[in-house]
Design a protein around this motif. Sequence first.
Motif, PDB file in Angstrom:
ATOM      1  N   PRO A  40       0.799  -1.229   0.000  1.00 11.29           N
ATOM      2  CA  PRO A  40       0.000   0.000   0.000  1.00 11.29           C
ATOM      3  C   PRO A  40       0.832   1.280   0.000  1.00 11.29           C
ATOM      4  O   PRO A  40       0.332   2.348  -0.345  1.00 11.29           O
ATOM      5  CB  PRO A  40      -0.829  -0.084   1.273  1.00 11.29           C
ATOM      6  CG  PRO A  40      -0.609  -1.406   1.864  1.00 11.29           C
ATOM      7  CD  PRO A  40       0.512  -2.059   1.147  1.00 11.29           C
ATOM      8  N   LYS A  41       2.104   1.187   0.364  1.00 14.40           N
ATOM      9  CA  LYS A  41       2.959   2.383   0.345  1.00 14.40           C
ATOM     10  C   LYS A  41       3.235   2.860  -1.081  1.00 14.40           C
ATOM     11  O   LYS A  41       3.645   3.992  -1.285  1.00 14.40           O
ATOM     12  CB  LYS A  41       4.270   2.103   1.073  1.00 14.40           C
ATOM     13  CG  LYS A  41       4.066   1.911   2.561  1.00 14.40           C
ATOM     14  CD  LYS A  41       5.359   1.695   3.279  1.00 14.40           C
ATOM     15  CE  LYS A  41       5.057   1.521   4.762  1.00 14.40           C
ATOM     16  NZ  LYS A  41       6.261   1.382   5.553  1.00 14.40           N
ATOM     17  N   ASN A  42       3.007   1.991  -2.047  1.00 10.85           N
ATOM     18  CA  ASN A  42       3.237   2.345  -3.452  1.00 10.85           C
ATOM     19  C   ASN A  42       1.997   2.945  -4.120  1.00 10.85           C
ATOM     20  O   ASN A  42       2.039   3.287  -5.298  1.00 10.85           O
ATOM     21  CB  ASN A  42       3.675   1.115  -4.240  1.00 10.85           C
ATOM     22  CG  ASN A  42       5.024   0.611  -3.795  1.00 10.85           C
ATOM     23  OD1 ASN A  42       5.848   1.373  -3.301  1.00 10.85           O
ATOM     24  ND2 ASN A  42       5.244  -0.680  -3.941  1.00 10.85           N
ATOM     25  N   VAL A  43       0.898   3.076  -3.384  1.00 18.88           N
ATOM     26  CA  VAL A  43      -0.345   3.604  -3.954  1.00 18.88           C
ATOM     27  C   VAL A  43      -0.225   5.116  -4.116  1.00 18.88           C
ATOM     28  O   VAL A  43       0.167   5.822  -3.195  1.00 18.88           O
ATOM     29  CB  VAL A  43      -1.551   3.256  -3.050  1.00 18.88           C
ATOM     30  CG1 VAL A  43      -2.800   3.957  -3.537  1.00 18.88           C
ATOM     31  CG2 VAL A  43      -1.763   1.765  -2.999  1.00 18.88           C
ATOM     32  N   ASP A  44      -0.561   5.598  -5.300  1.00 18.54           N
ATOM     33  CA  ASP A  44      -0.635   7.039  -5.540  1.00 18.54           C
ATOM     34  C   ASP A  44      -2.038   7.488  -5.131  1.00 18.54           C
ATOM     35  O   ASP A  44      -3.022   7.261  -5.845  1.00 18.54           O
ATOM     36  CB  ASP A  44      -0.377   7.338  -7.011  1.00 18.54           C
ATOM     37  CG  ASP A  44      -0.327   8.819  -7.326  1.00 18.54           C
ATOM     38  OD1 ASP A  44      -0.731   9.635  -6.467  1.00 18.54           O
ATOM     39  OD2 ASP A  44       0.118   9.156  -8.431  1.00 18.54           O
ATOM     40  N   VAL A  45      -2.141   8.094  -3.954  1.00 16.13           N
ATOM     41  CA  VAL A  45      -3.432   8.442  -3.376  1.00 16.13           C
ATOM     42  C   VAL A  45      -4.193   9.428  -4.262  1.00 16.13           C
ATOM     43  O   VAL A  45      -5.401   9.269  -4.473  1.00 16.13           O
ATOM     44  CB  VAL A  45      -3.251   8.998  -1.940  1.00 16.13           C
ATOM     45  CG1 VAL A  45      -4.565   9.477  -1.373  1.00 16.13           C
ATOM     46  CG2 VAL A  45      -2.642   7.934  -1.045  1.00 16.13           C
ATOM     47  N   SER A  48      -5.554   7.583  -7.387  1.00 17.43           N
ATOM     48  CA  SER A  48      -6.646   6.674  -7.034  1.00 17.43           C
ATOM     49  C   SER A  48      -7.916   7.439  -6.689  1.00 17.43           C
ATOM     50  O   SER A  48      -9.016   7.028  -7.063  1.00 17.43           O
ATOM     51  CB  SER A  48      -6.237   5.782  -5.854  1.00 17.43           C
ATOM     52  OG  SER A  48      -5.187   4.933  -6.225  1.00 17.43           O
ATOM     53  N   HIS A  86      -8.185   1.429  -2.842  1.00 16.50           N
ATOM     54  CA  HIS A  86      -6.775   1.813  -3.000  1.00 16.50           C
ATOM     55  C   HIS A  86      -6.477   3.137  -2.301  1.00 16.50           C
ATOM     56  O   HIS A  86      -5.430   3.288  -1.669  1.00 16.50           O
ATOM     57  CB  HIS A  86      -6.390   1.919  -4.477  1.00 16.50           C
ATOM     58  CG  HIS A  86      -6.103   0.610  -5.116  1.00 16.50           C
ATOM     59  ND1 HIS A  86      -5.081  -0.211  -4.727  1.00 16.50           N
ATOM     60  CD2 HIS A  86      -6.729  -0.034  -6.124  1.00 16.50           C
ATOM     61  CE1 HIS A  86      -5.072  -1.294  -5.472  1.00 16.50           C
ATOM     62  NE2 HIS A  86      -6.074  -1.219  -6.321  1.00 16.50           N
ATOM     63  N   THR A  87      -7.384   4.092  -2.425  1.00 21.10           N
ATOM     64  CA  THR A  87      -7.191   5.391  -1.770  1.00 21.10           C
ATOM     65  C   THR A  87      -7.111   5.206  -0.260  1.00 21.10           C
ATOM     66  O   THR A  87      -6.209   5.745   0.395  1.00 21.10           O
ATOM     67  CB  THR A  87      -8.337   6.352  -2.132  1.00 21.10           C
ATOM     68  OG1 THR A  87      -8.379   6.488  -3.561  1.00 21.10           O
ATOM     69  CG2 THR A  87      -8.137   7.716  -1.504  1.00 21.10           C
ATOM     70  N   GLY A  90      -3.843   3.542   0.683  1.00 23.18           N
ATOM     71  CA  GLY A  90      -2.721   4.468   0.568  1.00 23.18           C
ATOM     72  C   GLY A  90      -2.684   5.464   1.709  1.00 23.18           C
ATOM     73  O   GLY A  90      -1.613   5.747   2.266  1.00 23.18           O
ATOM     74  N   GLN A  94       0.241   5.796   4.593  1.00 21.55           N
ATOM     75  CA  GLN A  94       1.010   7.029   4.767  1.00 21.55           C
ATOM     76  C   GLN A  94       0.971   7.534   6.199  1.00 21.55           C
ATOM     77  O   GLN A  94       1.916   8.151   6.670  1.00 21.55           O
ATOM     78  CB  GLN A  94       0.473   8.119   3.838  1.00 21.55           C
ATOM     79  CG  GLN A  94       0.859   7.941   2.400  1.00 21.55           C
ATOM     80  CD  GLN A  94       0.320   9.056   1.523  1.00 21.55           C
ATOM     81  OE1 GLN A  94      -0.320   9.983   2.001  1.00 21.55           O
ATOM     82  NE2 GLN A  94       0.579   8.958   0.223  1.00 21.55           N
TER      83      GLN A  94
END
Length: 96
Positions: A40-45, A48, A86-87, A90, A94
């Motif tokens: 989840p650290k790689n999710v672009d909030v 998404s 995903h949001t 993320g 974070q």
Amino acid sequence: FFFEAYNMPTDQVIRMVGYLGAAANWLIPIAAMGALRNDPKNVDVKMSAVLSTYSFFFIRWALAISPANYPLCACHFTNSSLQAIHTARGIRAQYS
């Protein structure tokens, strides 16, 4: 296939393209399903959240057009839900 579409009446071509677009649009939620396994650290909030919002509005549009495009509606409902997940993942990653 393309030669058949060339000889079709215009309204049938428009409908065919609309449903083919919905079928191709399924690639986004399929990718989102695959990304659920990623860190989840790689999710672009931001991305998404924008994709979730975009799909949320297009759910309504897919139902408002005539004839209603139910496959496109299902695609956007699935995508909006997955992008919201995903949001949340993320944001949680974070701030934890």
